[in-house]
Motif scaffolding. Structure first.
Motif, PDB file in Angstrom:
ATOM      1  N   ALA A  79      16.588   9.663   0.590  1.00 48.52           N
ATOM      2  CA  ALA A  79      17.593   9.273   1.579  1.00 48.52           C
ATOM      3  C   ALA A  79      18.927   8.974   0.890  1.00 48.52           C
ATOM      4  N   ASP A  80      18.859   8.347  -0.302  1.00 46.54           N
ATOM      5  CA  ASP A  80      20.103   8.062  -1.030  1.00 46.54           C
ATOM      6  C   ASP A  80      20.829   9.355  -1.371  1.00 46.54           C
ATOM      7  N   LYS A  81      20.026  10.374  -1.762  1.00 46.29           N
ATOM      8  CA  LYS A  81      20.647  11.670  -2.105  1.00 46.29           C
ATOM      9  C   LYS A  81      21.366  12.240  -0.878  1.00 46.29           C
ATOM     10  N   LYS A 118       0.812  -1.221   0.000  1.00 47.86           N
ATOM     11  CA  LYS A 118       0.000   0.000   0.000  1.00 47.86           C
ATOM     12  C   LYS A 118       0.846   1.273   0.000  1.00 47.86           C
ATOM     13  N   TYR A 119       2.037   1.181   0.553  1.00 44.82           N
ATOM     14  CA  TYR A 119       2.851   2.404   0.651  1.00 44.82           C
ATOM     15  C   TYR A 119       4.081   2.337  -0.251  1.00 44.82           C
ATOM     16  N   SER A 120       4.059   1.422  -1.242  1.00 47.52           N
ATOM     17  CA  SER A 120       5.272   1.208  -2.047  1.00 47.52           C
ATOM     18  C   SER A 120       5.742   2.500  -2.718  1.00 47.52           C
ATOM     19  N   GLY A 121       4.801   3.341  -3.180  1.00 45.25           N
ATOM     20  CA  GLY A 121       5.156   4.599  -3.842  1.00 45.25           C
ATOM     21  C   GLY A 121       5.905   5.537  -2.904  1.00 45.25           C
ATOM     22  N   TYR A 122       5.333   5.725  -1.709  1.00 43.97           N
ATOM     23  CA  TYR A 122       5.961   6.631  -0.735  1.00 43.97           C
ATOM     24  C   TYR A 122       7.326   6.096  -0.289  1.00 43.97           C
ATOM     25  N   ILE A 123       7.361   4.776  -0.068  1.00 42.57           N
ATOM     26  CA  ILE A 123       8.598   4.166   0.440  1.00 42.57           C
ATOM     27  C   ILE A 123       9.730   4.383  -0.583  1.00 42.57           C
ATOM     28  N   GLU A 124       9.394   4.145  -1.870  1.00 44.04           N
ATOM     29  CA  GLU A 124      10.376   4.300  -2.945  1.00 44.04           C
ATOM     30  C   GLU A 124      10.902   5.734  -2.988  1.00 44.04           C
ATOM     31  N   LYS A 125       9.945   6.701  -2.897  1.00 43.19           N
ATOM     32  CA  LYS A 125      10.320   8.118  -2.974  1.00 43.19           C
ATOM     33  C   LYS A 125      11.262   8.495  -1.817  1.00 43.19           C
ATOM     34  N   GLU A 126      10.925   8.044  -0.628  1.00 42.81           N
ATOM     35  CA  GLU A 126      11.780   8.385   0.526  1.00 42.81           C
ATOM     36  C   GLU A 126      13.142   7.719   0.428  1.00 42.81           C
ATOM     37  N   LYS A 127      13.158   6.494  -0.128  1.00 48.82           N
ATOM     38  CA  LYS A 127      14.450   5.812  -0.283  1.00 48.82           C
ATOM     39  C   LYS A 127      15.347   6.634  -1.204  1.00 48.82           C
ATOM     40  N   ASN A 128      14.755   7.154  -2.315  1.00 48.48           N
ATOM     41  CA  ASN A 128      15.540   7.960  -3.250  1.00 48.48           C
ATOM     42  C   ASN A 128      16.070   9.218  -2.580  1.00 48.48           C
TER      43      ASN A 128
END
Ligand code: FAD
Length: 623
Positions: A561-563, A549-559
Motif C-alpha cells: 500500500a505504501d508503494k 496471527k496475521y502480522s506477516g500478511y498485514i505487514e506485507k500489505e502495508k508495504n
C-alpha cells in the motif's frame, strides 16, 4: 416560505440521502432534506437486511466515520450473523436481518434529533444553475429553494418504470411515483445518462407457510453488532430465517411465463445486477441445475410478512403465484405483493470527481443508485462521503478522500469514477487489493481519527477507539514479551497435534502457529490472569489475536500500500491534454482525456491504460 439559503440541500431520503443529510448537518452545515415522501425515510426497497460479504465492512466503516447506518442496523436487527467466520478475518462479514418498519422509523428518529437539519416533502423537478454553479433546487409545485451545494440521491426513481409480466407503469418503487425532470435537465447541461434495471421478489403471508418442510436458519449463538459505540447492544432474542428449494416442477411452471416475461421479450433492455439475478434468469442461464436455494426471511419482529430471498422476478403475477405454490412449504401460500422489476436512469459515474462532486457543475454532488451502484450499503457510504464533501466545500475546507488502502469506501468510489460501470455495481471483497488491511474489526482504527479531525465523529467515539487500541496493543506486547515454560505449553500443543517445545519460548511465536487459537492460549495461567486483571473484553481479545496471527500478511500489505501511495502522490496537472503524448496508445489518450485522473496511480487503474502508457506518463512527468 424558504427564507434561508441552505448550505447543503439533499434531494432524496433513501440510504444515500439520509447519510448525506446527517453528515452535512453534523458537520455544522445548515442542511435541508427534500424527499418525495417523509414516511419512507431510508426505506429498504428490497431485502430486509444490512451488511453481508464486503457490505458488512462498509457498514462498519460508515459507523467508524460517525454515520448512522450501523446504529440503526443494530437497533432494528432481528437476527445477527458473522459470515465467513471459518475463513481468515479479512473475510469476516457482519450481517443482520432487519425489521423493515423499525429500520425506517429509527432512521427518521435519528434524523429528527440531528441539529441543523430541516425537512421538506416534495418532488424536486430541477436544479437552479448559474454559470455552471448550482444555486438551489426547484420543486414540482414551483418553489425555489436556495442552496450553496446540492446532493442528488434519487435512487431508482428517475423516470422509473415498473414491470410485472406484460404490464408496465411509471413508479420509483412499488406504490410510489417516479421522479421526472431532473434527468432531462442534466442531459441538457451535457451530462450522459443511461438505464439500469433491478428486481425484487414477492412478499408472502408467513401464516400460509409450512415451516416444518423447511430448514431453520438461526442467528449466531453469540451475536455481535455493527456499531463501535456502546449505545447499542447485541441481540438477546433473535428470529430465525428458513431455507427451502425450487424444483424441476417449479422451473417448468416458471418457463410457462417466459413468453410474457419483459426480460425475455425485449421490453426490458437495460442491464440488471449480475450477482443478484432473477429466478427466471437463473433457470435460463443455469438450465442444468434442478434446484435453487430460497431463503424465507421475516420482515420484522411482529409482522407475518415474509421476504422470499432468491425468487426475484418480473414474470406475470399468476405465473409467480403458481410456481411459488409448488415449492415445498408454500403449498397454501398467500401473496402480500408480487415481485417486480424496475428500470431507472443513472449517470455514468466517470462524470464525478473523487469527492462525488460532478465535473460539469460546481457544488453538485451525486450519491447512491444514481451513480450506477446497487445496495443500501454502497448507497449509504456514498451519501456519507458526498454529505461530508458538500459541507467541506461550503466551509472552504480541503476535500475528504479515502484511498484504496484505507477503506472499502475508497475502493468503491475510486472504482466508480475511474472505471465507471455498465451494470449495477456492488461491492465484493475481491475488488479490494488490500483486504487484509480493510477488515470489519479495525474500521474504527482506520477511520475514526480522520472523522474526528473533520469534526464528525464525536470525542466519545474517539476515546472509545483509543482505549480499545491501547488495550489491544498492550495485549500484543504482552505476548511478545512473555515466555511460557515448555512443560506448561506442551500438553496444550499435544492436544492440537502441534510440534512440542524443547525449552521455554515467547508466547507470540507459539500463538502465531496457524492451529493455535486464543482459547488454547487462555489455558496458560499468565494469559488468563492478564485478561482478568486488565478486564479485556471479546473485542480487544479478538483484535490482539488478529494482529498476532496475521502480522506477516498485514505487514506485507502495508508495504504494498505504501508503494501505491507513492504513485498516488504524483499529481497530474488539471485539464492535462493527453493528445500530445503521441507515444501513448490512442485508446489510452482518449480515456485519459475523458476521465482526467488526478494522480498517476488513478491513471494506471483506468481500463485501456497499459503499463507502457503509464511509463510514458511517468517519463513526461519527469519521473
Ligand atoms: P433509494 O433508496 O431508492 O432512495 C431514493 C429516495 O429519493 C427516495 O426516498 C425517493 O422518494 C427520493 N427521491 C427520488 N427522486 C426524488 C426527487 N426528484 N425529489 C425528491 N425526492 C426524490 N439492491 C440490492 O443490493 N440488491 C437487490 O436485489 C435490489 N433490488 C432492488 C429491487 C427494487 C425493486 C428496488 C426499487 C431496489 C432494489 N435494490 C437492490 C436497490 C436498493 O434499494 C438501492 O440500492 C438503495 O436503496 C439505493 O439507495 P439510494 O439512497 O440511492 O436510493
Amino acid at each position: 416560505m424558504f427564507q434561508t439559503e441552505y448550505d447543503v440541500i439533499v434531494v432524496g431520503g433513501g440510504h444515500a440521502g439520509s447519510e448525506a443529510a446527517a453528515a452535512a448537518a453534523n458537520m455544522g452545515s445548515k442542511t435541508l432534506l427534500v424527499t418525495m415522501n417523509l414516511q419512507n425515510i431510508a426505506q429498504m426497497s428490497c431485502n430486509p437486511a444490512m451488511g453481508g460479504i464486503a457490505k458488512g465492512q462498509i457498514v462498519r466503516e460508515i459507523d467508524a466515520l460517525g454515520g448512522y447506518s450501523g446504529i440503526v442496523s443494530d437497533t432494528s436487527a432481528i437476527q445477527f450473523k458473522m459470515l465467513n467466520k471459518s475463513k481468515g478475518p479479512a473475510m469476516w462479514s457482519p450481517r443482520v436481518q432487519s425489521d423493515r418498519m423499525k429500520f425506517a422509523e429509527d432512521w427518521r428518529m435519528m434524523l429528527e434529533k440531528t441539529p441543523n437539519l430541516d425537512f421538506y416533502q416534495e418532488m424536486v423537478s430541477g436544479l437552479i444553475v448559474e454559470n455552471n454553479k448550482v444555486k438551489g433546487v426547484k420543486t414540482s409545485l414551483g418553489l425555489e429553494i436556495k442552496g450553496k451545494s446540492v446532493v442528488l440521491t434519487n435512487g431508482t426513481f428517475l423516470n422509473g418504470l415498473i414491470h410485472i409480466g406484460d404490464k408496465n407503469f411509471g413508479g420509483g418503487r412499488a406504490g410510489e411515483k417516479a421522479a421526472t425532470g431532473i434527468t432531462e435537465q442534466l442531459v441538457g447541461f451535457g451530462f450522459e445518462s443511461g438505464r439500469m434495471k433491478t428486481g425484487t421478489p414477492p412478499r408472502v403471508d408467513g401464516r400460509s407457510l409450512d415451516f416444518s418442510k423447511m430448514i431453520e436458519q438461526p442467528g449466531d449463538e453469540n451475536p455481535e453488532k455493527f456499531s463501535y459505540l456502546d449505545i447499542t447492544k447485541p441481540l438477546v432474542v433473535q428470529r430465525s430465517c428458513f431455507m427451502t428449494y425450487t424444483s424441476p416442477e417449479v422451473h417448468d411452471l416458471l418457463r410457462e411465463g417466459f413468453d410474457r416475461s419483459p426480460m425475455f421479450n425485449g421490453r426490458i433492455k437495460s442491464l440488471g445486477p449480475r450477482y443478484c439475478p432473477s429466478i427466471e434468469d437463473k433457470i435460463n442461464r443455469f438450465a442444468d441445475k434442478d434446484r435453487h436455494q430460497l431463503f424465507v426471511e421475516p420482515e420484522g419482529w411482529n409482522t407475518v410478512e415474509m421476504y422470499i430471498n432468491g425468487f426475484s422476478t418480473s414474470l406475470p403475477e399468476d405465473v409467480q403465484f403458481k410456481a411459488l405454490s409448488s415449492v415445498a412449504g408454500f403449498e397454501n401460500v398467500k401473496f402480500f405483493r408480487p415481485g417486480y422489476a424496475i428500470e431507472y436512469d443513472y449517470f455514468p459515474p466517470t462524470q464525478l470527481q473523487h469527492t462525488l462532486e460532478t465535473k460539469l457543475i460546481d457544488g453538485l454532488y451525486f450519491a447512491g443508485q444514481i451513480n450506477g451502484t446497487t445496495g443500501y450499503e454502497e448507497a449509504a457510504s456514498q451519501g456519507l462521503m458526498a454529505g461530508i464533501n458538500a459541507s467541506l466545500k461550503v466551509q472552504e475546507r480541503e476535500p475528504f478522500i479515502l484511498n484504496r488502502s484505507e477503506a472499502y469506501i475508497g475502493v468503491l468510489i475510486d472504482d466508480l469514477i475511474t472505471k465507471g460501470t455498465e451494470e449495477p455495481y456492488r461491492m465484493f471483497t475481491s475488488r479490494a487489493e488490500y483486504r487484509t488491511l480493510l477488515r470489519q474489526d479495525n474500521a474504527d482504527f482506520r477511520l475514526t481519527p480522520k472523522s474526528y479531525e473533520l469534526g464528525l465523529a464525536s470525542e466519545k467515539r474517539l476515546k472509545r477507539m483509543e482505549e480499545k487500541q491501547n488495550k489491544a496493543d498492550a495485549f500484543v506486547q504482552f505476548f511478545a514479551d512473555t515466555s511460557v515454560k515448555h512443560d506448561e505449553i506442551n500438553p496444550i500443543l499435544e492436544d492440537k497435534e502441534s510440534s512440542l517445545m524443547k525449552q521455554s519460548d515467547k508466547m507470540f511465536k507459539i500463538f502465531s502457529r496457524p492451529n493455535i487459537t486464543i482459547d488454547d492460549m487462555r489455558k496458560v495461567a499468565s494469559v488468563e490472569s492478564y485478561i482478568q486483571d486488565n478486564n479485556l473484553d471479546t473485542e480487544v481479545i479478538e483484535q490482539a489475536e488478529i494482529q498476532i496471527k496475521y502480522s506477516g500478511y498485514i505487514e506485507k500489505e502495508k508495504n504494498n500500500a505504501d508503494k501505491l501511495n507513492r504513485l498516488e502522490n504524483i499529481k497530474i496537472p488539471k485539464n492535462f491534454d493527453y493528445s500530445k503524448l503521441k507515444s501513448m496508445s490512442l485508446e489510452a489518450r482518449e480515456k485519459l482525456n475523458k476521465i482526467q485522473p488526478v494522480t498517476i496511480s488513478q491513471a494506471s487503474r483506468i481500463s485501456g491504460v497499459s503499463p507502457s502508457d503509464v511509463s510514458v506518463l511517468l517519463v513526461y512527468m519527469g519521473r
